[in-house]
Design a protein around this motif. Sequence first.
Motif, PDB file in Angstrom:
ATOM      1  N   SER A 288       3.262  76.264  74.035  1.00 56.09           N
ATOM      2  CA  SER A 288       4.064  76.011  75.234  1.00 56.09           C
ATOM      3  C   SER A 288       5.264  75.118  74.921  1.00 56.09           C
ATOM      4  O   SER A 288       6.361  75.343  75.425  1.00 56.09           O
ATOM      5  N   LYS A 289       5.050  74.115  74.082  1.00 57.67           N
ATOM      6  CA  LYS A 289       6.164  73.236  73.690  1.00 57.67           C
ATOM      7  C   LYS A 289       7.209  74.005  72.890  1.00 57.67           C
ATOM      8  O   LYS A 289       8.414  73.807  73.068  1.00 57.67           O
ATOM      9  N   LEU A 290       6.750  74.891  72.019  1.00 54.93           N
ATOM     10  CA  LEU A 290       7.691  75.724  71.265  1.00 54.93           C
ATOM     11  C   LEU A 290       8.474  76.634  72.205  1.00 54.93           C
ATOM     12  O   LEU A 290       9.691  76.770  72.088  1.00 54.93           O
ATOM     13  N   SER A 291       7.780  77.243  73.140  1.00 56.15           N
ATOM     14  CA  SER A 291       8.417  78.166  74.075  1.00 56.15           C
ATOM     15  C   SER A 291       9.384  77.460  75.021  1.00 56.15           C
ATOM     16  O   SER A 291      10.316  78.078  75.534  1.00 56.15           O
ATOM     17  N   ALA A 292       9.167  76.168  75.251  1.00 49.88           N
ATOM     18  CA  ALA A 292      10.037  75.408  76.141  1.00 49.88           C
ATOM     19  C   ALA A 292      11.360  75.015  75.474  1.00 49.88           C
ATOM     20  O   ALA A 292      12.297  74.613  76.164  1.00 49.88           O
ATOM     21  N   LEU A 293      11.429  75.154  74.152  1.00 48.22           N
ATOM     22  CA  LEU A 293      12.681  74.840  73.460  1.00 48.22           C
ATOM     23  C   LEU A 293      13.732  75.881  73.828  1.00 48.22           C
ATOM     24  O   LEU A 293      13.414  77.005  74.203  1.00 48.22           O
TER      25      LEU A 293
END
Length: 158
Positions: A68-73
């Motif tokens: 999720s953190k990767l996708s939020a970039l």
Amino acid sequence: MYNKSVKKWDKVVNMIFLGTYNHNLDSKNRLSMPAKFAQALGSDVVVSKGFDCCLEVRDVNSFNDYASKLSALAQNKKDTRIVTRQLLANAADIKLDNAKRILVPANLLAEAKISKSVTIIGVGNKIEIWDANTYNKYKAQTDKVFEAVADKLNEDNE
């Protein structure tokens, strides 16, 4: 592990993975997880490409948070797309068997150049799997600069 809570004496304790263990892959590319790690992980894990030529292991919830953190970039940035694709395309859902082994997919073994001898290390909220020779070389190199890097990190946080 930070996301994995264990109830002990009516108190919630967060698990942090620590330590270094040496194991071998068996003929079917299965890897026995250290008992403490296997207990904290549960039966479902995600094995993914890591950095510095290793693999990373997280429980499913921790991996979902990571993804999720990767996708939020910002996906409109090329560097973000490269990192996101490399990490998520080179990941696999794995179930620990009754002997607390994981079957490591061949493509992930190739990504980390792992053949037979493996070093498993606890790195706080995740586990890293290294080819033993690669890890020994990495450790020898980083042992030389450990204190200088620690000093620099301290300076950066002042």
